[in-house]
Design an enzyme around this catalytic site. Structure first.
Site, PDB file in Angstrom:
ATOM      1  N   SER A 296       7.959  -5.078  15.060  1.00 20.89           N
ATOM      2  CA  SER A 296       7.691  -4.925  13.636  1.00 20.89           C
ATOM      3  C   SER A 296       8.474  -3.746  13.087  1.00 20.89           C
ATOM      4  O   SER A 296       8.486  -2.667  13.690  1.00 20.89           O
ATOM      5  CB  SER A 296       6.202  -4.661  13.392  1.00 20.89           C
ATOM      6  OG  SER A 296       5.487  -5.850  13.505  1.00 20.89           O
TER       7      SER A 296
ATOM      8  N   LYS B 229       9.093  -0.707   2.448  1.00 18.44           N
ATOM      9  CA  LYS B 229       8.361   0.080   3.441  1.00 18.44           C
ATOM     10  C   LYS B 229       9.223   0.453   4.642  1.00 18.44           C
ATOM     11  O   LYS B 229       9.187   1.602   5.100  1.00 18.44           O
ATOM     12  CB  LYS B 229       7.122  -0.688   3.913  1.00 18.44           C
ATOM     13  CG  LYS B 229       6.344   0.051   4.972  1.00 18.44           C
ATOM     14  CD  LYS B 229       4.973  -0.515   5.198  1.00 18.44           C
ATOM     15  CE  LYS B 229       4.999  -1.824   5.924  1.00 18.44           C
ATOM     16  NZ  LYS B 229       3.624  -2.249   6.267  1.00 18.44           N
TER      17      LYS B 229
ATOM     18  N   LYS C 246      32.016  27.828   2.563  1.00 19.28           N
ATOM     19  CA  LYS C 246      32.281  26.389   2.567  1.00 19.28           C
ATOM     20  C   LYS C 246      33.706  26.132   3.025  1.00 19.28           C
ATOM     21  O   LYS C 246      34.630  26.767   2.523  1.00 19.28           O
ATOM     22  CB  LYS C 246      32.096  25.816   1.163  1.00 19.28           C
ATOM     23  CG  LYS C 246      32.271  24.317   1.112  1.00 19.28           C
ATOM     24  CD  LYS C 246      32.951  23.820  -0.147  1.00 19.28           C
ATOM     25  CE  LYS C 246      34.432  24.085  -0.122  1.00 19.28           C
ATOM     26  NZ  LYS C 246      35.198  23.373  -1.161  1.00 19.28           N
TER      27      LYS C 246
ATOM     28  N   ARG D  88       0.804  -1.227   0.000  1.00 15.02           N
ATOM     29  CA  ARG D  88       0.000   0.000   0.000  1.00 15.02           C
ATOM     30  C   ARG D  88       0.840   1.282   0.000  1.00 15.02           C
ATOM     31  O   ARG D  88       0.305   2.362  -0.203  1.00 15.02           O
ATOM     32  CB  ARG D  88      -0.965  -0.006   1.199  1.00 15.02           C
ATOM     33  CG  ARG D  88      -2.220  -0.818   0.923  1.00 15.02           C
ATOM     34  CD  ARG D  88      -3.202  -0.709   2.056  1.00 15.02           C
ATOM     35  NE  ARG D  88      -2.811  -1.533   3.191  1.00 15.02           N
ATOM     36  CZ  ARG D  88      -3.283  -1.352   4.433  1.00 15.02           C
ATOM     37  NH1 ARG D  88      -4.115  -0.364   4.697  1.00 15.02           N
ATOM     38  NH2 ARG D  88      -2.900  -2.148   5.400  1.00 15.02           N
TER      39      ARG D  88
HETATM   40  C1  UD1 Z   1      -0.160  -8.009  12.467  1.00 13.60           C
HETATM   41  C2  UD1 Z   1      -0.825  -8.975  13.452  1.00 13.60           C
HETATM   42  C3  UD1 Z   1      -2.078  -8.316  14.028  1.00 13.60           C
HETATM   43  C4  UD1 Z   1      -1.726  -6.991  14.666  1.00 13.60           C
HETATM   44  C5  UD1 Z   1      -1.010  -6.100  13.667  1.00 13.60           C
HETATM   45  C6  UD1 Z   1      -0.510  -4.854  14.362  1.00 13.60           C
HETATM   46  C7  UD1 Z   1      -0.352 -11.199  12.617  1.00 13.60           C
HETATM   47  C8  UD1 Z   1      -0.878 -12.386  11.928  1.00 13.60           C
HETATM   48  N1  UD1 Z   1      -1.179 -10.194  12.789  1.00 13.60           N
HETATM   49  O1  UD1 Z   1      -1.075  -7.871  11.398  1.00 13.60           O
HETATM   50  O2  UD1 Z   1      -2.674  -9.174  14.997  1.00 13.60           O
HETATM   51  O3  UD1 Z   1      -2.917  -6.360  15.138  1.00 13.60           O
HETATM   52  O4  UD1 Z   1       0.135  -6.778  13.109  1.00 13.60           O
HETATM   53  O5  UD1 Z   1       0.078  -3.950  13.439  1.00 13.60           O
HETATM   54  O6  UD1 Z   1       0.784 -11.194  13.022  1.00 13.60           O
HETATM   55  N2  UD1 Z   1       6.140  -9.472   7.854  1.00 13.60           N
HETATM   56  C9  UD1 Z   1       7.197 -10.282   7.493  1.00 13.60           C
HETATM   57  N3  UD1 Z   1       6.965 -11.398   6.777  1.00 13.60           N
HETATM   58  C10 UD1 Z   1       5.713 -11.791   6.407  1.00 13.60           C
HETATM   59  C11 UD1 Z   1       4.626 -10.968   6.775  1.00 13.60           C
HETATM   60  C12 UD1 Z   1       4.879  -9.815   7.504  1.00 13.60           C
HETATM   61  O7  UD1 Z   1       8.358  -9.971   7.797  1.00 13.60           O
HETATM   62  O8  UD1 Z   1       5.585 -12.841   5.767  1.00 13.60           O
HETATM   63  C13 UD1 Z   1       6.417  -8.258   8.620  1.00 13.60           C
HETATM   64  C14 UD1 Z   1       5.980  -7.011   7.916  1.00 13.60           C
HETATM   65  O9  UD1 Z   1       7.040  -6.481   7.154  1.00 13.60           O
HETATM   66  C15 UD1 Z   1       5.623  -6.087   9.061  1.00 13.60           C
HETATM   67  C16 UD1 Z   1       5.165  -7.051  10.155  1.00 13.60           C
HETATM   68  O10 UD1 Z   1       5.671  -8.320   9.805  1.00 13.60           O
HETATM   69  O11 UD1 Z   1       6.750  -5.387   9.511  1.00 13.60           O
HETATM   70  C17 UD1 Z   1       3.652  -7.107  10.307  1.00 13.60           C
HETATM   71  O12 UD1 Z   1       3.102  -7.604   9.105  1.00 13.60           O
HETATM   72  P1  UD1 Z   1       1.715  -7.098   8.549  1.00 13.60           P
HETATM   73  O13 UD1 Z   1       1.419  -7.812   7.289  1.00 13.60           O
HETATM   74  O14 UD1 Z   1       1.680  -5.622   8.517  1.00 13.60           O
HETATM   75  O15 UD1 Z   1       0.730  -7.656   9.687  1.00 13.60           O
HETATM   76  P2  UD1 Z   1      -0.721  -7.151   9.985  1.00 13.60           P
HETATM   77  O16 UD1 Z   1      -1.657  -7.698   8.996  1.00 13.60           O
HETATM   78  O17 UD1 Z   1      -0.705  -5.687  10.163  1.00 13.60           O
HETATM   79 CA    CA Z   2       0.784  -3.913   9.653  1.00 10.94          CA
END
Ligand code: UD1
Ligand code: CA
Length: 480
Positions: free
Chosen positions: A118, A36, A373, A29
């Site tokens: 995260s 990101k 400079k 997004r």
């Molecule tokens: C996740 C949580 C959700 C929480 C939310 C808070 C899970 C399943 N859900 O959801 O409960 O409310 O964060 O923001 O964990 N990432 C990876 N590898 C992957 C997928 C994601 O490294 O395969 C990383 C992303 O880069 C990101 C973080 O994990 O930094 C969170 O991933 P994202 O897809 O944003 O999770 P949410 O759907 O927001």
């Molecule tokens: Ca997220």
């Protein structure tokens, strides 16, 4: 006191802390070529904010899960000046947050508490994480949670079910029932968990859910099944758990963060004309009675001495400004790696430009459209209009005329210009470096100086004026 509290905490959390940062996700997004976690908040990449916080936890190790854009992300993480020794582990393909943390398992010792963060949640504070670690206590699963009026999109904290108020599960938005979607308490994406339990639970994950992903959040139900207590550390500060998924969220968080910084400075006594038009992208240190007008941006390391005044629309980066100096509007200062110093009581601008290595002494005046400079100006030196001073050493009380420049570059190398104390350089002079203007000397306006001048001498180097009396200008021929 602080040390004693730390010692007390260390006794409670006797286990070492290991940090895992998830940073492999795509960030679709953002609609950007840049991964990101490299998007910037307050001038700093999102994942760097997370590492800065992690560094304050005195963690034993840090593992960052990379994947999408890893080639761009890893050089930042592994940079020699990184605040934390980081190990990068690749996750390819990206099959969910649980799958992400599974990749870290071989890098994690068994005797620690793992704090999972995260890469896209930049503003969590270290004391919040310390409290979370204390809640974990080495034998519980601790979740950082918050109540949101609009919890859409987040994993919901499901409590009760005959177990009183205890946490039973985290249910993702897409898997939640109508009733569960009404729960306001959400999971922040941050947890602290004993490594041995984490490893056991990760091995049991599956992807039987609405998104076909391995959810890290499923560890909660395994903890419940294994009789391991699950505790929620609920905070009320939404900025600390705000995640970035889109340019709109990035801008909103930037704005909220800047406002918080502005309030912090005002509470220390800094007078901001308008906190909504003040941006700090780095570290700003202010002494007493600093005044800052609207639309100023501070980048890198900047320190402002007592009583410093910054006019409107200034950009000031990597610079030390000493007591009583005044920076007039529209001035641009960037010291980059070499830094810039502005001495006590100096007057700079409006429309001045100070570049790396500008070292200005006390009471120096730099006026409009003057560029400096890699030059040192001693006490009381003045360059007030339309001038360039590059690779120069300028003595005390020198007056440097309008339109004069140091010709410091011969097309291959840079050379130094030395202007000794009390010299007066007229307007529109060219000082061809390397060259020294002797103390107390004067250079006539319009001179091109290529040779050293003697102290006290008047030096003039320009075409002699000739005047032809009664000169008749050419006339246009009358039309036929
Ligand atoms: C996740 C949580 C959700 C929480 C939310 C808070 C899970 C399943 N859900 O959801 O409960 O409310 O964060 O923001 O964990 N990432 C990876 N590898 C992957 C997928 C994601 O490294 O395969 C990383 C992303 O880069 C990101 C973080 O994990 O930094 C969170 O991933 P994202 O897809 O944003 O999770 P949410 O759907 O927001
Ligand atoms: Ca997220």
């Amino acid at each position: 006191m602080d040390r004693m509290r730390k010692m007390a905490m260390n006794r409670v959390d006797s286990k070492p802390v290991d940090v895992v940062v998830m940073a492999a996700g795509k960030g679709t997004r953002m609609k950007s070529r840049l991964p990101k976690v490299l998007q910037r908040l307050a001038g700093v990449p999102l994942v760097q904010h997370v590492l800065n916080t992690a560094a304050q936890l005195q963690a034993r190790s840090a593992v960052v899960i990379t994947g999408h854009g890893a080639d761009q992300v890893e050089p930042l993480l592994l940079a020699p000046d990184q605040v934390l020794a980081v190990q990068c582990v690749r996750q390819e393909p990206q099959l969910g947050t649980g799958h992400a943390v599974q990749q870290a398992v071989p890098a994690l010792a068994d005797d620690g508490i793992v704090v999972i963060l995260s890469g896209d949640v930049p503003l969590t504070q270290a004391d919040t994480l310390q409290a979370l670690i204390a809640q974990c206590g080495g034998d519980k699963l601790a979740l950082l949670t918050i109540d949101f009026a609009d919890p859409t999109g987040y994993g919901r904290i499901v409590r009760g079910g005959g177990q009183g108020d205890a946490v039973q599960a985290i249910v993702e938005q897409k898997d939640a029932t109508e009733a569960q979607r009404k729960i306001n308490e959400v999971y922040s994406g941050i947890m602290a968990v004993p490594a041995t339990w984490l490893k056991a639970w990760l091995a049991r994950l599956d992807n039987q859910n609405a998104q076909g992903e391995y959810y890290l959040t499923d560890v909660v139900k395994f903890a419940v099944a294994d009789g391991v207590p699950v505790v929620a550390h609920k905070i009320s500060d939404a900025l600390q758990v705000a995640g970035i998924n889109s340019p709109v969220q990035l801008a909103e968080l930037e704005c909220a963060h800047q406002h918080r910084q502005a309030v912090h400075f005002m509470e220390q006594g800094v007078r901001l004309k308008d906190p909504a038009r003040f941006d700090v992208r780095g570290q700003l240190v202010c002494a007493q009675d600093v005044e800052i007008d609207v639309n100023c941006i501070f980048e890198g390391m900047v320190s402002l001495g007592e009583g410093v005044k910054i006019g409107a629309n200034c950009i000031i980066a990597n610079c030390r400004i000493e007591a009583g100096a005044v920076i007039h509007p529209f001035t641009h200062i960037d010291g980059e790696k070499l830094g810039v110093t502005v001495g006590e009581g100096a007057l700079i601008g409006p429309f001045a430009r100070l570049r790396p290595g500008a070292q200005l002494g006390a009471e120096v005046h730099i006026g409009n459209f003057v560029e400096v400079k890699n030059a040192t100006l001693a006490h009381g030196a003045k360059a007030n209009h339309l001038a360039y001073l590059g690779d120069a050493t300028v003595g005390e009380r020198v007056n440097y005329g309008a339109g004069s420049i140091t010709a410091n570059y011969d097309g291959a190398n840079k050379h130094r210009t030395v202007i000794e104390a009390d010299v007066h350089i007229g307007s529109n002079c060219v000082l061809v470096a390397p060259v020294t203007i002797g103390a107390g000397g004067t250079v006539g306006g319009g001179s091109t100086i290529t040779k050293n001048t003697e102290p006290g001498a008047l030096s003039v180097a320009r075409g002699k004026q000739i005047s032809i009396a009664n000169w008749a200008r050419p006339q246009k021929k009358p039309k036929a």
